[in-house]
Design an enzyme around this catalytic site. Structure first.
Site, PDB file in Angstrom:
ATOM      1  CD  GLU A 284      -2.972   5.559   6.747  1.00  0.00           C
ATOM      2  OE1 GLU A 284      -2.909   5.636   5.510  1.00  0.00           O
ATOM      3  OE2 GLU A 284      -2.061   5.074   7.458  1.00  0.00           O
TER       4      GLU A 284
ATOM      5  N   GLY B 232       2.489   2.192  10.722  1.00  0.00           N
ATOM      6  CA  GLY B 232       3.480   3.266  10.597  1.00  0.00           C
ATOM      7  C   GLY B 232       4.183   3.629  11.894  1.00  0.00           C
TER       8      GLY B 232
ATOM      9  N   GLY C 157       2.851  -1.130   4.213  1.00  0.00           N
ATOM     10  CA  GLY C 157       2.896   0.274   3.828  1.00  0.00           C
ATOM     11  C   GLY C 157       4.317   0.699   3.499  1.00  0.00           C
ATOM     12  N   GLY C 158       4.974   1.329   4.460  1.00  0.00           N
ATOM     13  CA  GLY C 158       6.296   1.922   4.255  1.00  0.00           C
ATOM     14  C   GLY C 158       7.302   1.006   3.575  1.00  0.00           C
TER      15      GLY C 158
ATOM     16  CG  HIS D 289      -5.787   1.892   5.214  1.00  0.00           C
ATOM     17  ND1 HIS D 289      -5.421   2.833   6.138  1.00  0.00           N
ATOM     18  CD2 HIS D 289      -4.720   1.072   5.060  1.00  0.00           C
ATOM     19  CE1 HIS D 289      -4.164   2.589   6.530  1.00  0.00           C
ATOM     20  NE2 HIS D 289      -3.727   1.519   5.889  1.00  0.00           N
TER      21      HIS D 289
ATOM     22  CG  ASN E 285      -1.664   1.243   1.467  1.00  0.00           C
ATOM     23  OD1 ASN E 285      -1.768   2.073   0.556  1.00  0.00           O
ATOM     24  ND2 ASN E 285      -2.213   1.403   2.660  1.00  0.00           N
ATOM     25  CD1 TRP E 286       3.707   1.253  -2.815  1.00  0.00           C
ATOM     26  CD2 TRP E 286       4.040   2.691  -4.500  1.00  0.00           C
ATOM     27  NE1 TRP E 286       4.708   0.741  -3.608  1.00  0.00           N
ATOM     28  CE2 TRP E 286       4.930   1.608  -4.651  1.00  0.00           C
ATOM     29  CE3 TRP E 286       4.058   3.710  -5.447  1.00  0.00           C
ATOM     30  CZ2 TRP E 286       5.841   1.521  -5.705  1.00  0.00           C
ATOM     31  CZ3 TRP E 286       4.956   3.626  -6.508  1.00  0.00           C
ATOM     32  CH2 TRP E 286       5.845   2.538  -6.625  1.00  0.00           C
ATOM     33  CE  LYS E 287      -0.017   3.364   4.779  1.00  0.00           C
ATOM     34  NZ  LYS E 287      -0.006   3.488   6.229  1.00  0.00           N
TER      35      LYS E 287
ATOM     36  CD  GLU F 273      -3.426  -2.547   7.226  1.00  0.00           C
ATOM     37  OE1 GLU F 273      -2.311  -2.750   6.735  1.00  0.00           O
ATOM     38  OE2 GLU F 273      -4.091  -1.522   6.993  1.00  0.00           O
TER      39      GLU F 273
ATOM     40  CB  SER G  71       5.137  -1.904  12.040  1.00  0.00           C
ATOM     41  OG  SER G  71       4.736  -0.573  12.313  1.00  0.00           O
TER      42      SER G  71
HETATM   43  P1  PGA Z   1       2.920   0.250   7.518  1.00  0.00           P
HETATM   44  O1  PGA Z   1       1.431   0.487   6.930  1.00  0.00           O
HETATM   45  O2  PGA Z   1       3.419  -1.051   6.960  1.00  0.00           O
HETATM   46  O3  PGA Z   1       3.708   1.439   7.064  1.00  0.00           O
HETATM   47  O4  PGA Z   1       2.764   0.175   9.012  1.00  0.00           O
HETATM   48  C1  PGA Z   1       0.551  -0.578   6.712  1.00  0.00           C
HETATM   49  C2  PGA Z   1      -0.744  -0.079   6.132  1.00  0.00           C
HETATM   50  O5  PGA Z   1      -1.187   1.025   6.483  1.00  0.00           O
HETATM   51  O6  PGA Z   1      -1.368  -0.754   5.285  1.00  0.00           O
END
Ligand code: PGA
Length: 245
Positions: free
Chosen positions: A92, A166, A226-227, A90, A8-10, A160, A205
């Site tokens: 977010e 993050g 994500g990251g 998600h 997930n590149w956000k 999640e 994470s």
């Molecule tokens: P993260 O994000 O791996 O940077 O913690 C995961 C996500 O939000 O899907």
């Protein structure tokens, strides 16, 4: 069931960064798992051109097929750009855009109708976990965010925990195990035909350094990352850990 490494590149990335998709596609031509990259919607089509055997997903869609919804994108449009999956719900989006379980469910259904596989995210906040309410929250999110059982179109669930996204904090393996077992048993009750074929991803994470132990948990069928999905050199070790699990 094929396991899934989803990135997930956000709201990150650029034309230049699509080279990382090209590098992953070359490095993982015959991967033993599905690899799905979800860049921002603006890059879905270009990313598709670079992705070779990888799949491309999006990060959100609207619940309606079309209409006066300025700035939104329908699932059908994403499908036309070459997406095969779309993340819905998600945290977010739930927190930043006020999306309820009902909204998430409507988006998941819209995705399925357009031929996309929704990756439906659920997860408790730190306050909810500290209050001992994690299981209750997860059950409620599953009950209210998943498409009806009468529809046997596949979907993916991503657990999640909001506090792990993050932050570098990861639940203990027993905690991941407990929630994934709960998800599997709830699915067996609510969606008996799909339950054992529905991939349950863990997200929050995940990195090359902790992926193998997370994938050793019985009902973890992959990760939503994500990251660590932004650069090929960070995502590759996670894919390899999943292939070896
Ligand atoms: P993260 O994000 O791996 O940077 O913690 C995961 C996500 O939000 O899907």
């Amino acid at each position: 069931m094929r396991k899934i490494a989803a990135g997930n590149w956000k709201m990150h990335g650029s034309r230049l960064q699509l080279d990382h998709i090209k590098a992953l596609a070359e490095r993982h031509k015959e991967a033993a798992c599905d690899i799905i990259i979800c860049p921002p919607a603006a890059f879905v089509s270009l990313a598709r051109d670079y992705a070779g055997p990888l799949e491309i997903g999006a990060q959100d869609c609207h619940s309606e097929e079309k209409g006066a919804y300025t700035g939104d994108i329908s699932a059908q449009m994403l499908a036309e750009l070459g997406a095969t999956h779309v993340i819905v719900g998600h945290s977010e989006r739930r927190a930043g855009h006020g999306e309820s379980n009902a909204t998430v469910c409507a988006k998941a259904r819209a995705a399925q109708k357009a031929g996309l596989i929704p990756i439906i995210c659920i997860g408790e906040t730190l306050e909810e976990r500290k209050a001992g309410a994690a299981q209750h929250v997860i059950k409620e999110q599953l009950d209210d965010s998943l498409p009806e059982a009468s529809d046997s179109t596949p979907f993916v669930v991503a657990y999640e925990p909001v506090w792990a996204i993050g932050t570098g904090m990861v639940p203990r393996l027993e905690e991941i195990d407990e929630i994934h077992q709960l998800c599997r048993s709830e699915l067996r009750r609510s969606h008996p035909m799909l339950a054992d074929e529905t991939p349950l991803l863990y997200g929050g994470s995940v990195k090359g350094s902790n992926a193998a132990e997370i994938f050793s948990v019985a009902d973890v069928d992959g990760a939503l990352v994500g990251g660590a999905s932004l650069k090929a050199e960070d995502f590759s070790p996670i894919i390899e850990a999943l292939e070896q699990s």
